[in-house]
Design an enzyme around this catalytic site. Structure first.
Site, PDB file in Angstrom:
ATOM      1  NE  ARG A 181      -1.805  -2.466   2.783  1.00 35.73           N
ATOM      2  CZ  ARG A 181      -2.022  -3.510   2.430  1.00 35.73           C
ATOM      3  NH1 ARG A 181      -3.130  -3.986   2.000  1.00 35.73           N
ATOM      4  NH2 ARG A 181      -1.215  -4.648   2.990  1.00 35.73           N
ATOM      5  CE  LYS A 239      25.458  -4.012  -8.109  1.00 38.21           C
ATOM      6  NZ  LYS A 239      24.999  -2.817  -8.904  1.00 38.21           N
ATOM      7  NE  ARG A 293       7.529   0.417   4.617  1.00 36.22           N
ATOM      8  CZ  ARG A 293       6.351   0.202   4.485  1.00 36.22           C
ATOM      9  NH1 ARG A 293       6.247  -1.185   4.247  1.00 36.22           N
ATOM     10  NH2 ARG A 293       5.481   0.907   4.543  1.00 36.22           N
TER      11      ARG A 293
HETATM   12  N1  ASP Z   1       1.943  -1.668   6.588  1.00 35.86           N
HETATM   13  C1  ASP Z   1       2.122  -1.153   8.011  1.00 35.86           C
HETATM   14  C2  ASP Z   1       3.301  -0.899   8.044  1.00 35.86           C
HETATM   15  O1  ASP Z   1       4.342  -0.978   7.326  1.00 35.86           O
HETATM   16  C3  ASP Z   1       1.527  -2.312   9.064  1.00 35.86           C
HETATM   17  C4  ASP Z   1       2.154  -3.519   9.021  1.00 35.86           C
HETATM   18  O2  ASP Z   1       3.111  -4.028   8.293  1.00 35.86           O
HETATM   19  O3  ASP Z   1       1.653  -4.310   9.904  1.00 35.86           O
HETATM   20  O4  ASP Z   1       4.294  -0.594   9.142  1.00 35.86           O
END
Ligand code: ASP
Length: 315
Positions: A60, A89, A110
């Site tokens: 998402r 690398k 992320r």
């Molecule tokens: N999608 C959310 C997160 O990235 C919740 C989860 O993974 O439980 O933290």
């Protein structure tokens, strides 16, 4: 023209949001919602490029950022499943970030390490948006969660917000609690097994704000008193002892039965993915907002954030 408090800024933690700038985000998110519903897209970010740099799995967050950028007329560099290719690398995070800062105007990142977004921000010449740093924070999820609550109740003050599950490792909780506790008359109920309690440093911060916080192990008693039931997954990837995870993963399960106790106006939220903590029989209940509302709002709020970070005169 008011000053846009987000222009050129990194978005690393929910602690950066104040009540005033949340109002801006809500109003721009509503504007984005209306654009999408009426015409589908706009070109206000034409010529801008976003890098989506994802070292951890995501459905998402990754897709909604990309959809948001496309609907704003911008383009994107999608880097998912990097699974440490740069590390293999021998390249460090800072060098990777410096590279993509040369190609794009904003980096959405992320990464599994707490504090990684902050590290990247120190290395980057373009804004970094934290899309999850390990068990740390997830400030854009908090924004969409906040927007979902506001669109339903038009306020936070006076609400009883119950957060359930893995409060220790759930970064969406860590970020959302910092937002809702800006409102002094909110009641926060923290429901978790003892070993998955909210980290004490976050609890201390929240308590300093003098909001009412109750910690408990049982869910059934509090459901009837809750306006929001925010459910989380036990975060398997943060466990070294998988037997322990197995014991805890279904400690709480939201069932139609349980929801019989809840008010008609209560909403059930979940950042997703769910892995059994909400039965699918609950999905058709009008109080379940985790599928349609939260997901759509994710795109609108991310459109709002990108437009504010990238456009000086957006507000
Ligand atoms: N999608 C959310 C997160 O990235 C919740 C989860 O993974 O439980 O933290």
């Amino acid at each position: 023209m008011n000053k846009n408090p987000f222009f050129g800024r990194d978005i690393l933690s929910s602690e950066q949001y104040s009540k005033e700038n949340l109002e801006i985000l809500v109003s721009v998110s509503r504007e984005m919602k209306s654009i999408v519903e009426n015409v589908g897209s706009t070109d206000i970010l034409k010529g801008k490029v976003m890098t989506a740099l994802f070292y951890e799995p995501s459905s998402r967050t990754f897709a909604s950022f990309i959809a948001a950028m496309q609907r704003l007329g911008g383009s994107f560099i999608p880097l998912q499943g990097m699974t440490y290719s740069s590390v293999t690398k021998g390249e460090n995070l800072e060098d990777t970030v410096r590279t993509f800062a040369c190609y794009s105007d904003v980096i959405v990142q992320r990464h599994p390490e707490v504090g990684s977004a902050k590290r990247s921000a120190a290395a980057s010449t373009v804004p970094i948006i934290n899309a999850g740093d390990g068990v740390g924070e997830h400030p854009t999820q908090a924004l969409l969660d906040y927007f979902t609550i506001i669109e339903r109740f038009r306020k936070i003050d006076g609400l009883s917000i119950t957060m359930v599950g893995d409060l220790l490792n759930g970064r969406t909780i860590h970020s959302l609690i910092k937002l809702v506790s800006l409102y002094k008359s909110v009641k926060i109920n923290l429901v978790s097994p003892d070993i998955l309690k909210l980290p004490s440093e976050i609890l201390k911060k929240i308590k300093k704000r003098r909001v009412k916080v109750n910690e408990m192990d049982r869910l059934d008693g509090i459901v009837a008193k809750s306006d929001v039931v925010y459910v989380t997954r036990v975060q398997k990837e943060r466990f070294t002892d998988l037997n322990l995870y197995e014991k805890l993963k279904h400690y709480y399960i939201i069932t139609p039965q349980l929801l019989k106790k809840a008010k008609k106006t209560t909403i059930v939220m979940h950042p997703l993915p769910r892995v059994g903590e909400i039965e699918s029989a609950v999905d058709d209940d009008p109080r379940a907002v985790y599928i349609k509302d939260q997901m759509r709002n994710g795109m609108y709020t991310r459109m709002a954030l990108l437009s504010l970070v990238l456009q000086k005169n957006k507000f």
